[in-house]
Motif scaffolding. Structure first.
Motif: not given
Length: 131
Positions: A42-46, A54-57, A67-74, A83-86
């Motif tokens: 986990y890394v703090y991101r505003p 998320r917009r870029l990925t 859209r559900d990405e992994y690893p998490f944006a946080s 990896w992108v699923g739905h």
């Protein structure tokens, strides 16, 4: 037990049998089977930075359901390739609540902290992640 390093890490669990997060659990299982890491940091991101990441990925991924990405944006491991699923919006909201509880209980929201954890999918019909 942490994978490969002999240390015990907190586990963020996604139970496939839980209807409220089944699509998310399935997405994570497939991502991990494809080789994406189970150990995340986990890394703090505003919020604005997470939205931009998320917009870029996800810019080339059709917006079917949510859209559900992994690893998490946080996490540190989400650096633009994911990896992108739905999943349904309802499941995304359930995941948000699960993650917030997990990070809060684990002390991840403390300024300057580094919080490593393992993401585990339970009860997947194809068995445990083997990659």
């Amino acid at each position: 037990m942490g994978i490969g390093d002999g240390t015990s890490l907190p586990q963020m669990e996604y139970d496939y049998l839980d209807d409220s997060i089944r699509e998310i659990a399935d997405n994570i299982w497939h991502a991990q089977m494809a080789g994406w890491p189970r150990i995340l940091t986990y890394v703090y991101r505003p919020k604005a930075e997470k939205r931009q990441l998320r917009r870029l990925t996800l810019e080339l991924v059709p917006g079917i359901q949510s859209r559900d990405e992994y690893p998490f944006a946080s996490t540190l491991e989400n650096e633009g390739s994911v990896w992108v699923g739905h999943a349904s919006v309802a499941q995304q909201n359930a995941q948000r609540d699960l993650m917030n509880r997990f990070f809060r209980q684990g002390g991840a929201y403390k300024a300057g902290s580094t919080f490593r954890f393992e993401v585990v999918v339970l009860n997947h019909p194809k068995g445990p992640v083997t990659a």
